[in-house]
Design a protein around this motif. Structure first.
Motif, PDB file in Angstrom:
ATOM      1  N   ASN B 143       0.800  -1.224   0.000  1.00  0.00           N
ATOM      2  CA  ASN B 143       0.000   0.000   0.000  1.00  0.00           C
ATOM      3  C   ASN B 143       0.840   1.286   0.000  1.00  0.00           C
ATOM      4  N   ARG B 144       2.113   1.178  -0.319  1.00  0.00           N
ATOM      5  CA  ARG B 144       2.940   2.363  -0.494  1.00  0.00           C
ATOM      6  C   ARG B 144       3.010   2.661  -1.989  1.00  0.00           C
ATOM      7  N   TRP B 145       3.541   3.838  -2.336  1.00  0.00           N
ATOM      8  CA  TRP B 145       3.606   4.231  -3.732  1.00  0.00           C
ATOM      9  C   TRP B 145       4.980   3.948  -4.315  1.00  0.00           C
ATOM     10  N   CYS B 146       4.966   3.451  -5.547  1.00  0.00           N
ATOM     11  CA  CYS B 146       6.207   3.348  -6.291  1.00  0.00           C
ATOM     12  C   CYS B 146       6.068   4.278  -7.486  1.00  0.00           C
ATOM     13  N   LEU B 147       6.873   5.330  -7.501  1.00  0.00           N
ATOM     14  CA  LEU B 147       6.811   6.294  -8.608  1.00  0.00           C
ATOM     15  C   LEU B 147       7.660   5.762  -9.760  1.00  0.00           C
ATOM     16  N   ILE B 148       7.055   5.729 -10.920  1.00  0.00           N
ATOM     17  CA  ILE B 148       7.750   5.261 -12.119  1.00  0.00           C
ATOM     18  C   ILE B 148       8.006   6.489 -12.995  1.00  0.00           C
ATOM     19  N   TRP B 165       6.252  -4.277  -9.538  1.00  0.00           N
ATOM     20  CA  TRP B 165       6.113  -3.521  -8.294  1.00  0.00           C
ATOM     21  C   TRP B 165       4.740  -3.729  -7.651  1.00  0.00           C
ATOM     22  N   GLN B 166       3.733  -3.856  -8.498  1.00  0.00           N
ATOM     23  CA  GLN B 166       2.395  -4.120  -7.948  1.00  0.00           C
ATOM     24  C   GLN B 166       2.377  -5.468  -7.242  1.00  0.00           C
ATOM     25  N   ALA B 167       3.088  -6.441  -7.802  1.00  0.00           N
ATOM     26  CA  ALA B 167       3.160  -7.760  -7.166  1.00  0.00           C
ATOM     27  C   ALA B 167       3.869  -7.686  -5.806  1.00  0.00           C
ATOM     28  N   GLY B 169       3.436  -5.363  -3.805  1.00  0.00           N
ATOM     29  CA  GLY B 169       2.505  -4.711  -2.877  1.00  0.00           C
ATOM     30  C   GLY B 169       2.283  -3.234  -3.113  1.00  0.00           C
ATOM     31  N   ALA B 170       3.079  -2.637  -4.002  1.00  0.00           N
ATOM     32  CA  ALA B 170       3.023  -1.183  -4.191  1.00  0.00           C
ATOM     33  C   ALA B 170       1.939  -0.760  -5.180  1.00  0.00           C
ATOM     34  N   ASN B 171       1.526   0.489  -5.066  1.00  0.00           N
ATOM     35  CA  ASN B 171       0.725   1.144  -6.090  1.00  0.00           C
ATOM     36  C   ASN B 171       1.690   1.949  -6.943  1.00  0.00           C
ATOM     37  N   CYS B 172       1.496   1.915  -8.252  1.00  0.00           N
ATOM     38  CA  CYS B 172       2.412   2.646  -9.125  1.00  0.00           C
ATOM     39  C   CYS B 172       1.775   3.917  -9.644  1.00  0.00           C
TER      40      CYS B 172
END
Lengths: 304, 304
Positions: B143-148, B165-167, B169-172
Motif C-alpha cells: 500500500n505504499r507508492w512506487c513512482l515510475i 512492483w504491484q506484485a 505490494g506497491a501502487n504505481c
C-alpha cells in the motif's frame, strides 16, 4: 492504591482532564471527581459518556469542598479561571494546573489565590493529536513525565501532588520555572512550530498538489502531520506565553538550518554526512529510555 | 501470481533491496534472484540469513543473464555501478533503480547503458529508519507508492516493471522527472532535513542537557528523531543531487517560519490560530487516504 485526595475538581474537560479522570478511576486515588467545562456541549458530552462523577454547571460549584483543583484550560485563560474560583476555594486545598508553559501561568494564577491555598504548578508531558472530552484514555500518562514546578510551594502539598500523579502512571520530576520553559521550548514547542510550518508550506505550493502531498506522505512528511494536528488554541497560547524561550530556540534552529542549506548549496557532502550521523545517537538514547519503540515505522500497523 | 521476470539482480543489499527480495519471494514474481553488495561483510550477512538465492562476489556476475537489474545503491554511486555492469547486461533486459532523486540519477546512469537495454527509473516511496541487509521485511511496500519515471522508456518494459512492483505490494504512479524531484523535496527531502536540524539543535544546547531532551522527548521532539535516524549516506546524496528543488522548498519553509516567528514576537494570536487550524485538514486527508492510522500517538504500544 489508597485515596490521595478526597475530592478532585477538574476545570476544563479536554484530552488531559478526561485522561486524568479515567486514570484517577483506574488508580482509585480520589473518592469523588467533579468536572466543569465552559461549553455546554462539552458538559453534555461528559455527562453522556460518564466523564466525572458530577459535571457541574459552573467552575465555582465544581471547586466547592475540593481538596485538589486542577486547571486544565488553555494557558491563555488560566488567569481568568483562577480569579473566578479563588473566593470559593476550600482552605488548605491545593490548586494545580496542566499548562505547557509555567512562568506566565504562574504569573496569571498566583496573584488570585488566597492565603492558605497551596499552588503547585504541574505539567504532564503527554498528549495525542486529538482533543476534546472524548479523546481521553486511562493510560495516557503511563511512563510519561509530569514536571512539577513547586516555585516555593509547601513541601507536603508538593509531595502529595507527586503521589497523585505517580498513581496516574506518571514519573515526576521537579524543575524550576525558567528551566521548565526552556526544556519545553526544545522538546515540544519548537518541534510543534516546525511541524506546523512544514505542513503549511506543503499546503501552499502550487506546483505540487495537496492530493500529491497526502498521497505520498509516508516518505517523511507524515511524521510531521500528527503533531501539526494538535489543538490550535492550546498551541497559540503556548507561543504567546513562552515567547522568550521559543524565539531563542527558533533562532538557534534557523542558524543550523542555514548552515545545512549552505552545505547543500556548496555541495559540502562531508558536512552533511557528519551532521546526519551525529543525530542518530539521540534516537538510540530515546529508545533506550523507553520513550519510543524500536519497531520500524513506529510499530505502526499496516494501513487499511 | 505468475512470474514477471525470470531472473532479477539486486545491486546493493540494504533496506530496500532486502525488502524487495522478501517481497519477491512472497509474490513469486521471479524464478531466481541474485544479489551483490560491495562490502564483504554485507555479502556474508546476506548468505547467512538467506537473502537472495545467490549472493555474487561482483556486480558483473550478479547481472549475468538477468532480465531485471535493480540498482539499490546510494544515489551518488549509481553512475559508477552502471558503468561497471553496462558491458555485461543481457540484450533486452530492463535496468531500474530505487533512488530518491531522479534527474541526477538518470543523468548518471543513462549514458552508460547500451542500445537494446531498457532503462526504467523507479522510486519506491517506502522505508524505515533502519538500514542494512537485515532491516528488510516483505510488507515494506504494501500500500505504499512506487513512482515510475519512464522518461521515454519502452512502453512494454515500463508496464512490465509496474506489474512487478504491484506484485510486491506497491501502487504505481507515473511521473515526469522534474515533477518527481519537486514532489519528493516536499514530502520527503525537506522533512528529513528539518528533522535532522531539530535533532542537531537539541543535541547542541548547553542549558538543556541531552539527558533531558531524551527523557522528555515524547512531548513532540520524538516524532522528529525517527526520520533523523535514517541512513546518512543516502541522505547526503539526496541533498547533493536534488539541490535545486530542496533549496527552493527550503526557501519557502524559512519564509513561512519567519512569518510565524514574527507573529510570536508581535503577539499576533489570530495569525497563529489560523495557521494551526489550517494544518489540521491535511492530517485528516492523510488518514482518509490510508497513509496513516487514526490511533492516537501513531497507535504506538505502551513503552516498556
Amino acid at each position: 492504591m489508597s485515596v490521595v485526595y478526597n475530592r478532585v475538581a477538574l476545570i476544563g474537560l479536554g484530552l488531559i482532564a478526561s485522561s486524568m479522570y479515567w486514570a484517577i478511576k483506574r488508580a482509585g486515588v480520589a473518592v469523588e471527581v467533579t468536572g466543569y467545562a465552559r461549553s455546554e456541549q462539552t458538559r453534555e458530552t461528559a455527562r453522556r459518556i460518564g466523564l466525572c462523577d458530577v459535571v457541574c454547571d459552573s467552575a465555582v460549584e465544581a471547586v466547592k469542598d475540593a481538596d485538589l483543583v486542577v486547571l486544565c484550560v488553555p494557558v491563555g485563560v488560566m488567569g481568568a479561571v483562577a480569579a473566578d474560583i479563588a473566593p470559593h476555594l476550600k482552605d488548605g486545598c491545593t490548586v494545580s494546573d496542566v499548562g505547557s508553559v509555567k512562568k506566565s501561568v504562574i504569573e496569571a494564577i498566583a496573584p488570585h489565590l488566597p492565603e492558605g491555598v497551596h499552588f503547585v504548578p504541574a505539567h504532564p508531558m503527554a498528549g495525542t493529536e486529538h482533543s476534546g472530552p472524548e479523546s481521553g484514555f486511562d493510560t495516557l500518562f503511563d511512563n510519561r513525565w509530569c514536571l512539577i514546578v513547586p516555585n516555593g510551594a509547601d513541601e507536603a502539598a508538593t509531595e502529595r501532588l507527586e503521589t497523585f500523579w505517580q498513581a496516574l502512571g506518571a514519573n515526576c520530576e521537579r524543575m524550576d520555572v525558567e528551566h521548565h520553559d526552556q526544556v519545553c521550548a526544545v522538546v515540544s514547542h519548537i518541534p510543534h512550530l516546525i511541524a506546523y510550518t512544514m505542513v503549511g508550506v506543503a499546503d501552499d505550493l502550487r506546483r505540487v498538489s495537496e492530493r500529491e502531498v497526502i498521497k505520498f506522505s509516508a516518505a517523511g512528511f507524515r511524521d510531521f502531520t500528527r503533531i501539526a494536528a494538535s489543538d490550535p488554541t492550546m498551541w497559540r497560547d503556548v507561543f504567546l506565553t513562552n515567547k522568550e524561550a521559543t524565539l531563542e530556540i527558533l533562532g538557534r534552529f534557523t542558524e543550523e538550518l542555514f548552515a545545512l542549506q549552505r552545505s547543500i548549496r556548496t555541495g559540502d557532502g562531508d558536512q552533511l554526512f557528519d551532521y546526519f550521523t551525529r543525530t542518530r545517537a539521540i534516537r538510540r538514547g530515546i529508545i533506550e529510555a523507553g520513550q519510543d519503540t524500536e519497531a520500524p515505522d513506529f510499530g505502526r500497523g499496516k494501513p487499511q
